[in-house]
Design an enzyme around this catalytic site. Structure first.
Site, PDB file in Angstrom:
ATOM      1  N   ASP A 191      11.299  12.838  12.006  1.00  0.00           N
ATOM      2  CA  ASP A 191      10.539  13.259  10.508  1.00  0.00           C
ATOM      3  C   ASP A 191       9.150  12.765  10.735  1.00  0.00           C
ATOM      4  O   ASP A 191       8.291  11.909   9.997  1.00  0.00           O
ATOM      5  CB  ASP A 191      10.988  11.687   9.648  1.00  0.00           C
ATOM      6  CG  ASP A 191      10.817  11.806   8.343  1.00  0.00           C
ATOM      7  OD1 ASP A 191      10.974  12.346   7.856  1.00  0.00           O
ATOM      8  OD2 ASP A 191      10.523  10.875   7.994  1.00  0.00           O
ATOM      9  N   GLY A 234      11.892   0.578   1.928  1.00  0.00           N
ATOM     10  CA  GLY A 234      11.159  -0.444   2.220  1.00  0.00           C
ATOM     11  C   GLY A 234       9.893  -0.221   2.188  1.00  0.00           C
ATOM     12  O   GLY A 234       9.616   0.597   1.315  1.00  0.00           O
ATOM     13  N   GLN A 235       8.457  -1.609   1.647  1.00  0.00           N
ATOM     14  CA  GLN A 235       7.467  -1.286   1.228  1.00  0.00           C
ATOM     15  C   GLN A 235       6.452  -1.504   2.221  1.00  0.00           C
ATOM     16  O   GLN A 235       6.573  -2.410   3.162  1.00  0.00           O
ATOM     17  CB  GLN A 235       6.721  -1.743  -0.249  1.00  0.00           C
ATOM     18  CG  GLN A 235       7.289  -2.598  -0.057  1.00  0.00           C
ATOM     19  CD  GLN A 235       7.315  -3.503  -1.808  1.00  0.00           C
ATOM     20  OE1 GLN A 235       7.728  -2.412  -2.418  1.00  0.00           O
ATOM     21  NE2 GLN A 235       7.341  -4.938  -1.892  1.00  0.00           N
ATOM     22  N   VAL A 236       5.048  -1.323   2.431  1.00  0.00           N
ATOM     23  CA  VAL A 236       4.243  -1.707   3.303  1.00  0.00           C
ATOM     24  C   VAL A 236       3.024  -2.728   3.152  1.00  0.00           C
ATOM     25  O   VAL A 236       2.807  -2.281   1.854  1.00  0.00           O
ATOM     26  CB  VAL A 236       4.006   0.165   4.471  1.00  0.00           C
ATOM     27  CG1 VAL A 236       3.356  -0.597   5.669  1.00  0.00           C
ATOM     28  CG2 VAL A 236       4.673   0.309   5.199  1.00  0.00           C
ATOM     29  N   ALA A 273       8.513   3.281   0.132  1.00  0.00           N
ATOM     30  CA  ALA A 273      10.078   4.509   0.436  1.00  0.00           C
ATOM     31  C   ALA A 273      10.902   3.761   0.037  1.00  0.00           C
ATOM     32  O   ALA A 273      11.177   2.969  -0.834  1.00  0.00           O
ATOM     33  CB  ALA A 273       9.127   4.243   2.031  1.00  0.00           C
ATOM     34  N   LYS A 286       5.803  -4.692   7.366  1.00  0.00           N
ATOM     35  CA  LYS A 286       7.160  -3.157   6.446  1.00  0.00           C
ATOM     36  C   LYS A 286       8.426  -4.472   6.564  1.00  0.00           C
ATOM     37  O   LYS A 286       8.938  -5.265   7.246  1.00  0.00           O
ATOM     38  CB  LYS A 286       7.719  -2.200   7.342  1.00  0.00           C
ATOM     39  CG  LYS A 286       8.084  -0.953   6.741  1.00  0.00           C
ATOM     40  CD  LYS A 286       9.171   0.001   7.499  1.00  0.00           C
ATOM     41  CE  LYS A 286       8.676   0.886   7.601  1.00  0.00           C
ATOM     42  NZ  LYS A 286       9.248   1.589   8.546  1.00  0.00           N
ATOM     43  N   ILE A 340       0.787  -1.300   0.084  1.00  0.00           N
ATOM     44  CA  ILE A 340       0.056   0.201   0.253  1.00  0.00           C
ATOM     45  C   ILE A 340       0.984   1.125  -0.110  1.00  0.00           C
ATOM     46  O   ILE A 340       0.751   2.108  -0.250  1.00  0.00           O
ATOM     47  CB  ILE A 340      -1.002  -0.214   1.478  1.00  0.00           C
ATOM     48  CG1 ILE A 340      -0.120   0.047   2.620  1.00  0.00           C
ATOM     49  CG2 ILE A 340      -2.086  -0.933   1.086  1.00  0.00           C
ATOM     50  CD1 ILE A 340      -1.009   0.175   3.807  1.00  0.00           C
ATOM     51  N   ALA A 341       2.228   1.057   0.220  1.00  0.00           N
ATOM     52  CA  ALA A 341       2.921   2.150  -0.138  1.00  0.00           C
ATOM     53  C   ALA A 341       4.629   2.210  -0.304  1.00  0.00           C
ATOM     54  O   ALA A 341       4.825   0.800   0.322  1.00  0.00           O
ATOM     55  CB  ALA A 341       2.875   2.953   1.631  1.00  0.00           C
TER      56      ALA A 341
END
Length: 689
Positions: free
Chosen positions: A350, A200-202, A197, A216, A194-195
């Site tokens: 962040d 990594g990805q989630v 970066a 993640k 769903i995302a």
């Protein structure tokens, strides 16, 4: 709020490097007769080992964490010249073409007009070069000592969103880390991420026990790719620092700091630990929510945490549709940030819009704890001292704060820097500190830091990034929102309540100017402090009394004696003058109205207002204050103060008697220094017939 640790529905069989190593060390067990075993059990007391927590098991099974080691990285890539030169050539060619365009702008006199376009192009280049360069660009966006203001503005918009990598690779990592295929571990998992970066990805999933989670998964070959880029950039940084004297900052140290942060982000067990620590420190703050970590399903390259349902604060339509009070949540975020930066020092570095969600029940949820940092105690107190110098317009003190906070070296000539700071802050402050726009003042200060020999410490760079991002979110919600206006009550509370010597000295600097007590400052502090949620006025009074009667309170006690003498003398002289007026009326003698010093009249009004503020402050109890009086009266310091007050009043009374009855002049207003000039008669007696 406590972070939950959830047990799995059924035990998992783990298979990774740590487990294999343990299995490889097992030795063959000899066959022993059962009777012998029974004898051994009867004669040896067996102490069971303490049960390990899911987090401890996760750490053990994660194996050795990836740590940033510039020496080891250099040793590795010195033996891979083809790989290094291939990547270096690609990077250099990309930046050479960019530098050439900037040089050509300069030749044609179009540097200023094309600066924004070139900054945007640099942002695009960094995005294309991959995770390490994206992180470097984000770090540079907080370095006004290295980057011109126009480029700072553009780099703050740099995002770390990249295309997703194949599910097969992600599932393989989950199986390697957790010991089974994702479909055997999770009851549900989305077919696609769903995302995605830079690191990594989630995926969204559900545990077999029913909890909805975020999963993640780290990118493949991440450590090797980032290690190569950081090695190249560190080599370039050292070369540039040795060959360009204009570079004042220690570029190698900056690269090492960045490397440490990125490598910490690549260890998801470290991120889980950060989340737990954040929850312990700030989870109790009203309407702050921190997601739970599921340690049974977390390893170095896989992180499973509680799924948070919410919307970005910047999505105003969705926020309004759910009836969420966005300005209130921004205030909650500001208060949480202040405690992160100035109280405990462990802060979320962040806080971009995607990491701050408004939940349906009106809470502010923090996400993504990969990039955290710490502010040391002396740095926290230094920042508060700088706020006091800013309030006092003491720019020399502010310049010295920058030395103390390691922005400037001790041998720096502050002579040209002090007026530069005065120019920046006088322009930005306007009516009050609380009204300033943090972003605008940061931009102006960035220009000064770029011009003078400032070296921005890494912790400060991350603080600026955090606060500027938070203010950006706040202004999007409410264009009139002022971060420092909401922050000042907390600062006031800290100045009044923190017993640290640094802040006691700062409070003294704030309240006294050239030996004169500034009642309006105390009134302002008390007004602001009572707006802070955890302000305990009874505790403040107790701490104030404790400090007052300590050795460090000598100066304050002397000033209180002086102010008491002046105020009591004013009251007594007024009463005496009124009595004379009454007696004069009886005998037909004309008397003038008592004259009171305007300054002392104002002081009396301030004291009355301060008492009113205290009475209207939640938690203040007049009876408790009165109960303290007997305890105070027996203190030697109070008795000494009483003797000084009586002595001071006696001196003034004697001076008044001499003036009234031995001198034939009328008194003027009581001067501040207590001495009386010759005056004309106060009473006009009838002339003898």
């Amino acid at each position: 709020m406590d972070v939950k640790t959830v047990s799995p529905a059924s035990p998992l069989t783990y298979s990774n490097s740590g487990t294999h190593a343990a299995l490889g060390n097992l030795k063959e067990v000899e066959t022993v007769p059962l009777q012998a075993v029974q004898v051994e059990l009867e004669t040896v007391a067996v102490t069971p080992e303490p049960l390990k927590s899911a987090r401890d098991i996760a750490y053990e099974l994660a194996g050795d964490a990836v740590r940033y080691d510039p020496v080891a990285i250099a040793a590795l890539y010195r033996n891979r010249p083809l790989q290094v030169w291939g990547r270096l050539s690609s990077v250099l060619w990309t930046f050479f073409s960019f530098a050439l365009s900037v040089w050509w702008d300069g030749k044609r006199g179009k540097t200023a007009s094309n600066e924004k376009r070139r900054a945007a192009r640099l942002r695009e280049i960094l995005s294309q070069l991959g995770p390490a360069f994206i992180k470097i660009g984000q770090a540079l966006s907080t370095r006004p000592d290295l980057v011109p203001p126009a480029y700072l503005e553009e780099l703050t918009t740099l995002q770390d969103q990249l295309p997703a990598f194949p599910n097969e690779v992600a599932y393989q990592f989950i199986q390697e880390e957790l010991g089974a295929h994702p479909k055997d571990i999770y009851a549900e998992i989305t077919p696609d991420p769903i995302a995605a970066a830079s690191l990594g990805q989630v995926y969204k999933g559900k545990l077999k026990t029913g909890e909805t989670v975020a999963i993640k998964v780290q990118r493949p070959d991440l450590a090797e790719n980032i290690g190569l880029d950081i090695y190249i950039l560190r080599r370039v940084a050292v070369w540039a620092q040795n060959n360009f004297k204009i570079i004042r900052s220690d570029l190698a140290s900056i690269m090492d700091e960045l490397g440490e942060r990125i490598y910490e982000e690549m260890d998801y067990t470290h991120e889980g630990q950060n989340a737990e620590r954040f929850a312990q420190l700030y989870g109790h703050i009203k309407d702050i929510y921190v997601p739970s970590i599921y340690w049974e399903y977390t390893r170095r390259r896989v992180l499973t945490m509680e799924w948070i349902t919410g919307v970005k604060l910047t999505n105003l339509e969705a926020v309004k549709a759910q009836g969420i009070d966005a300005p209130y949540l921004i205030e909650v975020g500001v208060q949480c940030s202040l405690r992160q930066l100035l109280e405990h020092g462990f802060f979320h570095a962040d806080p971009h819009p995607g990491n701050l969600l408004a939940t349906p029940d009106g809470q502010l949820a923090y996400l993504d704890f990969g990039m955290m940092s710490e502010v040391k105690p002396y740095q926290r107190y230094g920042l508060l001292e700088a706020v006091v110098h800013l309030v006092n317009r003491d720019f020399e003190g502010l310049a010295k704060d920058y030395v103390k906070l390691e922005f400037l070296t001790p041998d720096t000539d502050l002579t040209p820097i002090i007026p530069a700071l005065a120019s920046v802050f006088n322009n930005a402050l306007g009516a009050s500190v609380a009204e300033l726009n943090f972003k605008s003042i940061t931009d102006e200060l960035s220009a000064v830091m770029y011009e003078y020999p400032f070296r921005v410490p890494a912790y400060y760079a991350l603080i600026i990034r955090s606060l500027v991002t938070l203010e950006g979110i706040a202004i999007n919600v409410d264009p009139e929102f002022k971060v420092l206006s909401k922050a000042y009550p907390y600062v006031a509370k800290r100045l009044l309540s923190d017993p640290a010597p640094e802040l006691r000295a700062s409070l003294q600097d704030l309240l006294f100017k050239q030996g004169e007590f500034r009642w309006n400052r105390l009134e302002n502090l008390l007004k602001n402090a009572r707006e802070s949620d955890d302000y305990d006025v009874s505790k403040i009074l107790n701490q104030a009394l404790e400090y007052l009667f300590s050795e460090r309170g000598d100066f304050i006690r002397d000033r209180i004696v002086l102010e008491l003498v002046k105020s009591l003398d004013t009251l007594s002289s007024n009463a005496f003058a009124n009595a004379k007026a009454v007696v004069g009326e009886w005998f037909g003698v004309k008397a003038n109205q008592p004259v009171v010093s305007p300054t002392e009249q104002k002081n009396l009004e301030h004291i009355k207002r301060i008492w009113d503020i205290l009475q209207s402050t939640p938690g203040f109890d007049t009876m408790k204050v009165l109960q303290l009086l007997p305890q105070l009266l027996v203190k030697p310091e109070v008795q000494n103060m009483g003797q000084k007050v009586v002595g001071g009043l006696a001196q003034r009374a004697v001076a008044r008697v001499i003036r009234e009855f031995l001198l034939s002049q009328e008194p003027a207003a009581i001067p501040e220094n207590g001495s009386y000039p010759k005056t004309s008669p106060q009473l006009s007696l009838p002339a003898a017939k």
